[in-house]
Design a protein around this motif. Structure first.
Motif, mmCIF file in Angstrom:
data_model
loop_
_atom_site.group_PDB
_atom_site.id
_atom_site.type_symbol
_atom_site.label_atom_id
_atom_site.label_comp_id
_atom_site.label_asym_id
_atom_site.label_seq_id
_atom_site.Cartn_x
_atom_site.Cartn_y
_atom_site.Cartn_z
ATOM 1 N N TYR B 113 0.831 -1.198 0.000
ATOM 2 C CA TYR B 113 0.000 0.000 0.000
ATOM 3 C C TYR B 113 0.873 1.259 0.000
ATOM 4 O O TYR B 113 0.645 2.190 -0.782
ATOM 5 C CB TYR B 113 -0.936 -0.018 1.213
ATOM 6 C CG TYR B 113 -1.688 1.283 1.377
ATOM 7 C CD1 TYR B 113 -2.770 1.590 0.549
ATOM 8 C CD2 TYR B 113 -1.296 2.216 2.332
ATOM 9 C CE1 TYR B 113 -3.436 2.790 0.669
ATOM 10 C CE2 TYR B 113 -1.962 3.427 2.457
ATOM 11 C CZ TYR B 113 -3.026 3.707 1.626
ATOM 12 O OH TYR B 113 -3.668 4.916 1.744
ATOM 13 N N ASN B 114 1.893 1.268 0.876
ATOM 14 C CA ASN B 114 2.808 2.413 0.959
ATOM 15 C C ASN B 114 3.526 2.653 -0.370
ATOM 16 O O ASN B 114 3.706 3.790 -0.792
ATOM 17 C CB ASN B 114 3.868 2.174 2.036
ATOM 18 C CG ASN B 114 3.373 2.581 3.409
ATOM 19 O OD1 ASN B 114 2.431 3.350 3.532
ATOM 20 N ND2 ASN B 114 4.004 2.061 4.434
ATOM 21 N N HIS B 117 1.133 4.182 -2.806
ATOM 22 C CA HIS B 117 0.868 5.556 -2.398
ATOM 23 C C HIS B 117 2.053 6.462 -2.749
ATOM 24 O O HIS B 117 1.884 7.552 -3.271
ATOM 25 C CB HIS B 117 0.624 5.560 -0.884
ATOM 26 C CG HIS B 117 -0.043 6.796 -0.388
ATOM 27 N ND1 HIS B 117 -1.106 7.385 -1.020
ATOM 28 C CD2 HIS B 117 0.208 7.556 0.699
ATOM 29 C CE1 HIS B 117 -1.476 8.458 -0.352
ATOM 30 N NE2 HIS B 117 -0.692 8.590 0.696
ATOM 31 N N LYS B 121 2.832 9.917 -5.291
ATOM 32 C CA LYS B 121 3.043 11.180 -4.584
ATOM 33 C C LYS B 121 3.875 12.142 -5.432
ATOM 34 O O LYS B 121 4.816 11.739 -6.112
ATOM 35 C CB LYS B 121 3.750 10.882 -3.256
ATOM 36 C CG LYS B 121 4.422 12.059 -2.617
ATOM 37 C CD LYS B 121 3.656 12.565 -1.426
ATOM 38 C CE LYS B 121 4.410 13.720 -0.799
ATOM 39 N NZ LYS B 121 3.625 14.489 0.131
ATOM 40 N N LEU B 191 5.233 10.755 3.717
ATOM 41 C CA LEU B 191 3.819 10.833 3.339
ATOM 42 C C LEU B 191 2.971 11.486 4.417
ATOM 43 O O LEU B 191 2.045 12.228 4.122
ATOM 44 C CB LEU B 191 3.271 9.428 3.021
ATOM 45 C CG LEU B 191 3.935 8.680 1.868
ATOM 46 C CD1 LEU B 191 3.367 7.272 1.746
ATOM 47 C CD2 LEU B 191 3.756 9.429 0.555
#
Lengths: 133, 278
Positions: B113-114, B117, B121, B191
């Motif tokens: 998931y990170n 994400h 970004k 993040l």
């Protein structure tokens, strides 16, 4: 609370401790490795053989379990002992930088961060004590 | 293979581990352990001991450069270290209480998931970052001169309490699973807390050294750090980290982010594999 100048000098102290800690340990590890190969008693003569390699990787042998072994090895300039001293210095470098930051933050009267550094130091010692037990 | 050839090959592999580890702020264990066990015939116990020494080496060797270039946010790093160190102790005490298979799967999914994400970004300023009085009080906000942007990049740190909680969890995981926490700290700082990517990897790199040194000291006292194995690893990793530390300052922000996404993906695959098939 803390001006730019004091902040910079804290950074400089930490940076120098890390730099010299790494330099000295690198010197010892390289010196020890060269001695091990040159002497031919530790790693086998003229670069060693496949059998030497197998026993070096898998054998339980030569590893230091006592300070006496280390002191004796250093006195006689044994390669393995010099490598072990270098690795020990390398491993203790981060703790030296935490100690230095305690001193630097205290000197700049930054109480909050002096306390934070002390907490980190204490927790590290505590977790080492738990892990070693 | 002779011991001399083995030493040279291990040192060469370790250079790449130090390079990647210093750029990504994760230490390089994800390369050293598989390389030593799968390619170089070392058993897992000695490979882990050597890799944790490699993490200390990466951290210290790169940090002296990062601190000097002011990319490392020392204050933020020290603050989060308290939570990580506490978490590591809790993790060591709780080891065995939780299923490590389940943890590997859980954190593998979190990493995926990170990674997703972070790959989406953009460095779009800080308009989405809420104010944080706690960070103001501890003066965590900082700036550094970014060589790729050719200007001073100043930033405000936010969500400090969330940061402490996640750092505690990162410490807990590293205590439970023996993985480095850097892989969680970089996305956390970048993040959630508003730290630019280079400052996040440099600060993570600074932090992991202290946690790893505790682990390394324990292995060292047990006699698991074999001089023959650890010496070429340490030499290679220090050389690689010095190169990586020189490179990071001049790299484009997006390139650093993408390098980190790759490292996260590799770590996620390793974790999911351990959780599902071991």
């Amino acid at each position: 609370m803390n001006d730019r100048h004091s902040e910079l000098s804290t950074e400089l102290v930490i940076s120098e401790i890390l730099r010299w800690g790494v330099r000295c340990s690198l010197f010892l590890i390289v010196l020890g490795s060269v001695l091990c190969f040159v002497r031919g008693v530790d790693y086998g003569s003229s670069g060693g053989t496949a059998d030497d390699l197998y026993s070096l990787i898998n054998g339980e042998g030569s590893f230091p379990h006592s300070l006496a072994w280390l002191a004796n090895g250093l006195l006689h300039l044994q390669g393995a002992a010099i490598i072990v001293a270098g690795l020990g210095l390398l491993i203790s470098t981060p703790l030296m930088r935490v100690s230095a930051s305690i001193a630097a933050f205290t000197l700049h009267k930054d109480r909050a961060f002096a306390l934070i550094s002390v907490i980190v130091f204490t927790l590290v010692i505590l977790s080492f004590a738990i892990g070693a037990a | 293979m002779t011991p001399l050839e083995w030493t040279i090959i291990v040192a060469a592999i370790s250079v790449s581990a130090g390079l990647l580890g210093s750029l990504a702020g994760v230490g390089g264990g994800i390369i050293v352990v598989p390389a030593l066990t799968l390619l170089m015939g070392v058993d897992i116990r000695h490979a882990i001991a050597a890799s944790i020494v490699a993490v200390v080496a990466t951290s210290s060797a790169a940090a002296s450069t990062y601190v000097r270039e002011r990319m490392t946010n020392i204050r933020l790093g020290m603050l989060l270290e308290t939570a990580t160190a506490l978490g590591a102790i809790c993790g060591a005490l709780a080891a065995g209480l939780l299923s490590s298979k389940l943890l590997y799967i859980l954190f593998g999914v979190i990493l995926c998931y990170n990674a997703w994400h972070m790959s989406h970004k953009r460095e779009d300023g800080q308009h989405t970052i809420p104010p944080d009085p706690f960070a103001d009080k501890l003066s965590l906000h900082a700036s550094y001169y970014d060589r790729s942007l050719k200007r001073e990049l100043s930033y405000r740190v936010s969500r400090t309490k969330l940061g402490l909680l996640v750092s505690w969890i990162a410490g807990l995981v590293s205590g439970l699973l023996g993985v480095g926490g850097g892989i969680f700290k970089v996305p956390l700082m970048h993040l959630a807390m508003g730290v630019p990517i280079k400052a996040a990897t440099a600060t993570s790199n600074f932090m992991i050294g202290i946690t790893a040194s505790t682990g390394a000291a324990i292995y060292f006292m047990r006699g698991d750090v074999k001089p023959f194995i650890a010496a070429p690893v340490a030499i290679g990793v220090i050389a690689g980290s010095k190169i990586g530390a020189r490179l990071l300052g001049g790299m484009k922000l997006n390139a650093v982010r993408m390098a980190f996404v790759v490292v996260m993906a590799v770590a996620a695959v390793q974790m999911l594999y351990k959780g599902l098939f071991r």
